[in-house]
Design a protein around this motif. Structure first.
Motif, PDB file in Angstrom:
ATOM      1  N   GLU A  61    -129.135 -57.175  99.041  1.00 17.61           N
ATOM      2  CA  GLU A  61    -128.567 -57.189  97.690  1.00 17.61           C
ATOM      3  C   GLU A  61    -127.295 -56.344  97.609  1.00 17.61           C
ATOM      4  OE1 GLU A  61    -131.573 -55.794  95.025  1.00 17.61           O
ATOM      5  OE2 GLU A  61    -132.937 -57.452  95.483  1.00 17.61           O
ATOM      6  N   TRP A  62    -127.151 -55.385  98.510  1.00 19.44           N
ATOM      7  CA  TRP A  62    -125.993 -54.507  98.534  1.00 19.44           C
ATOM      8  C   TRP A  62    -124.795 -55.150  99.227  1.00 19.44           C
ATOM      9  CZ3 TRP A  62    -125.194 -49.337  97.038  1.00 19.44           C
ATOM     10  CH2 TRP A  62    -126.302 -48.691  96.465  1.00 19.44           C
ATOM     11  N   ALA A  66    -121.007 -54.098  97.853  1.00 20.02           N
ATOM     12  CA  ALA A  66    -120.445 -53.055  98.721  1.00 20.02           C
ATOM     13  C   ALA A  66    -119.279 -53.610  99.537  1.00 20.02           C
ATOM     14  CB  ALA A  66    -121.520 -52.488  99.639  1.00 20.02           C
ATOM     15  N   TYR A 159    -129.907 -52.008  94.681  1.00 21.30           N
ATOM     16  CA  TYR A 159    -128.524 -51.895  94.233  1.00 21.30           C
ATOM     17  C   TYR A 159    -128.449 -51.695  92.726  1.00 21.30           C
ATOM     18  CZ  TYR A 159    -123.929 -53.118  92.658  1.00 21.30           C
ATOM     19  OH  TYR A 159    -122.720 -53.075  92.028  1.00 21.30           O
ATOM     20  N   LEU A 164    -123.504 -47.533  93.390  1.00 23.10           N
ATOM     21  CA  LEU A 164    -122.261 -47.899  94.066  1.00 23.10           C
ATOM     22  C   LEU A 164    -121.122 -46.984  93.613  1.00 23.10           C
ATOM     23  CD1 LEU A 164    -121.107 -50.084  96.046  1.00 23.10           C
ATOM     24  CD2 LEU A 164    -120.316 -51.267  93.996  1.00 23.10           C
TER      25      LEU A 164
END
Length: 173
Positions: A61-62, A66, A159, A164
């Motif tokens: 999911e990141w 990212a 996430y 983030l």
């Protein structure tokens, strides 16, 4: 009495300033390149690490947010820092048998832009758990490393924009 207070203050300051060095971790990218982390000399390195089947999809999911922020440099301040980003699915225990099939599947389906940022590894988990305080196997962990490989920030779990942004704040310092 003064020397006890001074010693206590000095000891506290040494503990606060001590930073853990990220342990050596080797793996391979889908393109077959061997990568050893931490990569020293780069201003910043962000490492996402998962070591269970339940944590791997949460790590995935990141990938997009990212990648967009730290690699493709989308975002207001994204161009103001230089960071390498790696996502590391670790194959441990009985899951080591899934290493080759997972790597082959990733080779076929992965976005070419992210291929060299995902490192597949069969490293021994016990030293990593001890060194990095990996207490929950069903979530991913994220580490921001400085140029010397010292951990300067940590995040864990699914996430969120806040996580983030927290990582990005460290990169802008």
């Amino acid at each position: 009495m003064r020397s006890i207070i001074l010693f206590g203050t000095l000891a506290f300051s040494v503990v606060v300033n001590a930073q853990t060095v990220f342990p050596v971790l080797t793996g391979e990218t889908a393109s077959g390149n061997t990568i050893t982390l931490p990569v020293k000399g780069k201003q910043w390195t962000v490492i996402g690490l998962a070591y269970s089947q339940k944590a791997t999809p949460v790590l995935e999911e990141w990938y997009e947010p990212a990648y967009l922020r730290f690699i493709a440099k989308h975002g207001l301040m994204a161009g103001s820092y230089d960071a390498d980003v790696y996502f590391v699915p670790l194959f441990v225990g009985v899951n080591k048998a899934a290493y080759e099939p997972s790597l082959n599947k990733f080779r076929k389906s992965a976005d070419p832009e992210i291929v060299d940022h995902v490192i597949f590894s069969k490293a021994d988990i016990e030293p990593l758990k001890a060194a990095l305080d990996l207490t929950e196997k069903d979530i991913p962990y994220f580490f921001v490393l400085d140029a010397e490989g010292r951990i300067v920030h940590r995040e864990k779990g699914a996430y969120t924009d806040d996580k983030l942004e927290s990582i990005e704040e460290v990169l802008m310092d």
